[in-house]
Structure formats: C-alpha cells, structure tokens
Design a protein around this motif. Structure first.
Motif, PDB file in Angstrom:
ATOM      1  N   UNK A 238     -11.568  -8.506   1.621  1.00  0.00           N
ATOM      2  CA  UNK A 238     -11.078  -7.337   0.879  1.00  0.00           C
ATOM      3  C   UNK A 238     -12.217  -6.370   0.549  1.00  0.00           C
ATOM      4  N   UNK A 239     -13.378  -6.850   0.027  1.00  0.00           N
ATOM      5  CA  UNK A 239     -14.467  -5.898  -0.214  1.00  0.00           C
ATOM      6  C   UNK A 239     -14.885  -5.141   1.046  1.00  0.00           C
ATOM      7  N   UNK A 240     -14.938  -5.819   2.194  1.00  0.00           N
ATOM      8  CA  UNK A 240     -15.325  -5.133   3.420  1.00  0.00           C
ATOM      9  C   UNK A 240     -14.268  -4.128   3.864  1.00  0.00           C
ATOM     10  N   UNK A 241     -13.009  -4.484   3.746  1.00  0.00           N
ATOM     11  CA  UNK A 241     -11.944  -3.542   4.092  1.00  0.00           C
ATOM     12  C   UNK A 241     -12.017  -2.302   3.202  1.00  0.00           C
ATOM     13  N   UNK A 242     -12.221  -2.535   1.903  1.00  0.00           N
ATOM     14  CA  UNK A 242     -12.329  -1.410   0.968  1.00  0.00           C
ATOM     15  C   UNK A 242     -13.548  -0.553   1.312  1.00  0.00           C
ATOM     16  N   UNK A 243     -14.682  -1.188   1.593  1.00  0.00           N
ATOM     17  CA  UNK A 243     -15.890  -0.430   1.920  1.00  0.00           C
ATOM     18  C   UNK A 243     -15.726   0.353   3.219  1.00  0.00           C
ATOM     19  N   UNK A 244     -15.084  -0.243   4.224  1.00  0.00           N
ATOM     20  CA  UNK A 244     -14.931   0.415   5.523  1.00  0.00           C
ATOM     21  C   UNK A 244     -13.883   1.522   5.495  1.00  0.00           C
ATOM     22  N   UNK A 245     -12.775   1.275   4.806  1.00  0.00           N
ATOM     23  CA  UNK A 245     -11.638   2.192   4.856  1.00  0.00           C
ATOM     24  C   UNK A 245     -11.653   3.202   3.709  1.00  0.00           C
ATOM     25  N   UNK A 246     -11.927   2.730   2.498  1.00  0.00           N
ATOM     26  CA  UNK A 246     -11.828   3.593   1.317  1.00  0.00           C
ATOM     27  C   UNK A 246     -13.170   4.173   0.885  1.00  0.00           C
ATOM     28  N   UNK A 247     -14.256   3.586   1.335  1.00  0.00           N
ATOM     29  CA  UNK A 247     -15.604   4.101   1.062  1.00  0.00           C
ATOM     30  C   UNK A 247     -15.962   4.126  -0.422  1.00  0.00           C
ATOM     31  N   UNK A 248     -15.490   3.156  -1.192  1.00  0.00           N
ATOM     32  CA  UNK A 248     -15.842   3.111  -2.606  1.00  0.00           C
ATOM     33  C   UNK A 248     -15.249   1.883  -3.264  1.00  0.00           C
ATOM     34  N   UNK A 249     -15.814   1.435  -4.410  1.00  0.00           N
ATOM     35  CA  UNK A 249     -15.384   0.183  -5.032  1.00  0.00           C
ATOM     36  C   UNK A 249     -14.091   0.258  -5.824  1.00  0.00           C
TER      37      UNK A 249
END
Length: 411
Positions: A238-249
């Motif tokens: 989930x953290x990697x998906x968020x970082x790759x797709x949403x570009x923020x925490x």
C-alpha cells in the motif's frame, strides 16, 4: 477512585496504546521509505517489530506474572515511549540501529498488550460490569480507534513530518503508562494452578491442548496466512502504491482507514446477523473476502475511489474472522489453560506478520509491484479456500457471543 472508574481508565489506556501503535504502523515504514528508498528495508523494519511481538506475547507471560501485571504494563508503555523518541530523534544512527530499536518496541508491545487484557476481567468483576457488556463496548471502541489511528497516522506524517508523527506516537504510550500508574489499582488477576508449574511445563501444557484441537489449528493456520498478506500490504504494497500513484503520504491513511471503516461496519452487521449464519463457512468466506480483493484492486486500478471501495468491502468481509475464532478459543479451552493457550494461539495467528513484511519487500524488489500483488492475491485466495475442501474442513466453530482477543490485524 471507584472500581468502575478504574475499569474505564484501564480500557481507555489500552485504547490509547492501540492508537499509538496504529500511528507507528504508518509512520515507521514511511520513515524507511524516505531515508532509504528501499522496499526490502521497509519490509525488514516491519518484520523487526512483529517477530519480537510474537515471541513476547507467547513467552513473556510467566515473567510478567512474577513482575506483576500492572507494573509490567507501566514499564512496557514507558519503555515504548522512550524508544519511539529515540527512533524519531536519531535517524542518523542508521538502519541497523533502527531495526534494534523497533525490535525492542515490538517485544514491549507484545507483553504489554497481553497483560492489559488479563487485567480486564478482574477489573470488570470488581466494578460489577458484565463481561459481555465490556467486551462488546471494547470491540466497538477498538474498531473506532483503529479507524481513527489509520487515517491519523498518514495525516500526521503529512502535517508534521515523520519525526513529528513519531513523537506524537511516543506521547500516546507515555499517557497510557501514566494513566495505569496513577489511576488503576485493579484486584489481582486469577492465579494459575494451585501448585505452581515450572515455566517450560506450563508452556508445554498449552502446546499440548492446542495441538489436539484440529478446528482451532485449522482456523489459526488460515489466519496466519491471511496475516502474512495483510502485513505485506500495510508495510510494503500500500505505501508503494500510494507513493507511485498518488505521490504523497495522505492517501496512505485513507486506504488504511477504508479497511478499518469496513471492518467497523462489518462488526455491527455480524453482531446482528452472525448467529444465524453457518459458522465455519462464514469464517472461510470472510477470510477470502478480506484478503485477495484488496490486493487485486491495487494491482489492477490506479483510481483511489475504486481502491477505497474495494478495500472497504474487504474490511466488511474480515469482520467475522476474529469473533468466530475467539469464541472457538473460549469454548474449547479450559479456564485454567486459557491464558497460555490464548497467548500461543495469538502468536501462531500472528506468525505470518514478520514473514509477510519480508516477503512483501522481497517480492517487489524481485518482480515489481503489480506482479507481486497478483501472486500474493492468488496465494491468499487458495489458502482461504483449501480448508473448505473435503477432508480438510474441520468441525464448525461455535456461534459468536462476545468479542474475543484479536488475532487478525486491523490494518
């Protein structure tokens, strides 16, 4: 202070401690991602916390009994607070030091969580509160804390940075230690056997009972596999998906909160309709819905709304798992053995957590995020279906009557 108020303070302290744990679940992996950029190290740091948690949950009870449950609770929370301050303020010590600090925190959290749950029953009896009422209220509040903590963790990282979020996490553990230390004086928990057993003999008795119960073992093994997938998701996927797709925490907290919100709704639905459902089939279906779909949606979609909806539905499905397993433990285990068997059962169920964190980091490093998600989703689906095959299906678990100890992660 009246016994009823002491019980309220004890429950509040446990919930505050849980809130701090939820914040660290978000903040520590993000700290590793910021400082190293390595998915494998994200998995390693999560495993470094969960493995000591498992060991202390199962093996620390005899020492906690000698030190005293209340004193152990205070020391565990105070130590967790101090170590989280060190994690926040000394990133320059390096990754190896971070692993050591996180491992000690995990060990403290494991024994601290167990002793608080042991303290609940005598405190409730002294206050004249029915255990059914206490467990029902605690379950709802626990789900709410998980919901708030999951979202709050991501928001705190966004608002104050990783260091600020970890310091707030440390403060939550300090508050818990102060509440128990200053305001809680529960009666002594029921003692074990009249003739004290040696440490190894006591543990062996728990192992023997658990080993003879095919139903409990089957359910626990399914949940261990499910927890492996859950922790790989929380620590890495989930953290990697968020970082790759949403570009923020910020989105990290939303995804974790969606699962918790679904679990909260599922808990309400299961409380109302669960007794009418076939117990083991409901357990298997809930486990299947709670694992594979949330992985598949991360692999197949880049739309936050879709991910949140499927994750929410998975939370609804998994809500049946803890009550069904928990009641099976309470009804199948004699009262004299429950403390050690519950500790061993919890450790077995959580055994997949450190492996999941490591496997999550390794799989992404080796294959990439999407292939790793697809393989893990297939594994999760197979494991949750296997117990329903002829010859592997155990006797149905009892219908739930009250909340039991959590053995499935709430993330």
């Amino acid at each position: 202070m009246t016994p009823r108020r002491e019980l309220t303070v004890l429950v509040a302290a446990d919930l505050i401690s849980n809130l701090g744990s939820r914040i660290s679940v978000v903040a520590i992996p993000w700290l590793v991602l910021e400082t190293t950029g390595s998915p494998a190290k994200m998995g390693a740091v999560a495993a470094a916390e969960t493995l000591p948690y498992l060991l202390s949950s199962a093996l620390g009870t005899p020492w906690a009994d000698r030190v005293g449950l209340r004193r152990t609770s205070i020391l565990a929370d105070a130590g967790s607070a101090a170590l989280m301050v060190a994690v926040a303020l000394t990133p320059w010590l390096g990754f190896d030091a971070l692993l050591v600090l996180v491992a000690v925190v995990g060990a403290l959290r494991g024994v601290g969580d167990r002793v608080k749950h042991v303290m609940f029953r005598p405190a409730a009896e002294a206050a004249g509160v029915r255990l059914l009422r206490l467990t029902s209220v605690y379950d709802g509040l626990g789900r709410l804390v998980t919901l708030l903590g999951a979202g709050l963790g991501g928001l705190l990282v966004w608002w104050f940075g990783v260091t600020g979020a970890l310091l707030i996490d440390a403060a939550s553990f300090a508050v818990c230690a102060l509440l128990v230390g200053l305001l809680v004086r529960p009666p002594a928990a029921p003692a074990g056997p009249a003739a004290p057993e040696g440490y190894l003999r006591a543990l062996a008795g728990g192992f023997r009972h658990l080993g003879r119960d095919r139903t409990l073992l089957t359910m626990l093994l399914v949940i261990a596999a499910l927890n492996m997938v859950v922790n790989a998701s929380v620590a890495v996927y989930i953290p990697l998906w968020v970082a790759d797709v949403l570009r923020g925490p910020a989105g990290l907290g939303l995804v974790l909160a969606a699962f918790s919100a679904g679990a909260l709704l599922g808990n309400l639905l299961f409380t109302a309709y669960g007794p009418r459902l076939p117990a083991y089939l409901t357990f298997a279906v809930g486990a299947a819905l709670g694992g594979a779909p949330r992985l598949l949606v991360l692999a197949l979609s880049e739309e936050l709304a879709v991910v949140l909806a499927v994750t929410f539905a998975s939370g609804i499905g998994i809500a049946a798992v803890n009550p069904l397993l928990g009641v099976a433990i309470y009804e199948r285990v004699p009262a004299a053995l429950q403390t050690r068997v519950i500790g061993l059962a919890g450790s077995l169920a959580f055994a997949g957590l450190p492996l999941g964190a490591l496997l999550g980091g390794w799989s992404v490093t080796a294959f990439g995020l999407v292939p790793a998600l697809l393989v893990m989703a297939a594994f999760c689906l197979v494991v949750t279906v296997l117990p329903m095959l002829p010859g592997l299906r155990p006797r149905a678990a009892p219908a739930p009557a009250a909340r039991a100890p959590d053995v499935v992660g709430r993330a």
